[in-house]
Design an enzyme around this catalytic site. Structure first.
Site, short mmCIF file in Angstrom:
data_model
loop_
_atom_site.label_atom_id
_atom_site.label_comp_id
_atom_site.label_asym_id
_atom_site.label_seq_id
_atom_site.Cartn_x
_atom_site.Cartn_y
_atom_site.Cartn_z
N PRO A 2 1.03 -2.41 -2.02
CA PRO A 2 1.94 -1.57 -1.76
C PRO A 2 2.86 -3.11 -1.79
CG PRO A 2 0.63 -0.90 -0.32
CD PRO A 2 -0.39 -1.80 -1.24
N GLU A 3 3.85 -2.76 -2.62
CA GLU A 3 5.30 -3.95 -2.45
C GLU A 3 5.67 -3.15 -1.87
OE1 GLU A 3 5.97 -7.16 -4.88
OE2 GLU A 3 3.98 -6.75 -5.97
#
Ligand SMILES: [Zn+2]
Length: 286
Positions: A2-3
């Site tokens: 996840p960013e």
């Protein structure tokens, strides 16, 4: 992995669902990972805490917690209850998910934490690969959590430029360095560089002030857009309700090797920078 936009989306989703709730029961798995603070100490610390708010710092989700029932005197003054005295810090790692469910929802494999809330909801941390991390901080004994790098959504022009000043490494590598900017990962580094018209292998320290301003604006714009759309969806990311995001449809260069550039039609190229797949348009990026 996840960013920033995904983490922001999860933090906002969890905040909307658990803010003001109270943790009434805590269960942790018996694995050693993902517990940065020993599970028993976390369970003790979290018990009976009021959840004041949930927000993102870098790629971490930080839950601000009020005093536990034990800390609040018999006068039960609201002021004392509203005081933030602890934090629960969640890093999703590669595959971690933070879910708000009902207690009767089937418990997914690899569930490492279950926090039962006074409202009847349950907050769960699920992580098949156990690269995520859970940490409890008692703010009467330790400082509040601060991310390692600057915030890409709010950093000013001067501070942004100074991050890259004199740096010989490729700008793509510099963007991935979490001690400079917190939360920019592979997708948004590629997408930001495309929108700023900068080739990923350019030396960070040699970018002009104008280019750096373009890059700062492009990163913020692309990440804010992703947050608006509910975050990206790469492999295991789901939001607080378990719904997959859909930003992937809008990528300009990321994982579009050989496909036509949406601006000029040239084939998108793939190279490796700092060990990571990197995608760009040789015509649009200089
Ligand atoms: Zn192009």
């Amino acid at each position: 992995m996840p960013e920033l936009p995904e983490v922001e989306t999860v933090a906002r989703g969890v905040d909307a669902r658990v803010r003001g709730d109270r943790i009434v029961d805590v269960w942790f798995s018996s694995y050693r990972q993902p517990f940065k603070t020993p599970a028993a100490a976390q369970a003790r610390g979290l018990q009976d805490r009021q959840i004041a708010s949930v927000h993102r710092t870098g790629k971490h989700i930080v839950m601000e917690l009020g005093s536990s029932g034990d800390d609040i005197g018999n006068d039960g003054s609201r002021e004392k209850a509203a005081e933030i005295t602890a934090q629960w810090i969640v890093h999703l790692g590669m595959t971690g998910r933070l879910l708000v469910t009902t207690p009767d929802a089937p418990v997914a494999k690899h569930t490492h934490a279950r926090l039962a809330l006074a409202s009847g909801r349950e907050l769960r941390f699920v992580d098949p690969r156990r690269f995520g991390r859970l940490e409890f901080r008692d703010l009467r004994k330790a400082l509040g959590f601060a991310g390692p790098g600057a915030e890409p959504l709010t950093i000013g022009a001067e501070a942004f430029a100074s991050l890259f000043h004199g740096r010989k490494l490729a700008i793509k590598a510099a963007l991935l360095n979490q001690t400079l900017l917190a939360g920019v990962g592979n997708i948004y580094a590629d997408e930001g560089l495309f929108r700023a018209g900068i080739r990923p292998r350019r030396r960070a320290g040699q970018l002009t002030r104008v280019e750096l301003e373009k890059l700062r604006g492009a990163l913020r714009k692309v990440m804010e857009h992703a947050i608006k759309l509910g975050g990206s969806s790469v492999s295991d990311y789901v939001d607080a309700d378990g719904v997959r995001g859909f930003f992937q449809l809008e990528h300009c260069v990321y994982q579009r090797t050989g496909e036509p550039c949406r601006t000029c039609g040239s084939a998108i190229k793939r190279i490796v920078v700092a060990g990571r797949s990197t995608h760009y348009c040789a015509h649009c990026q200089r």
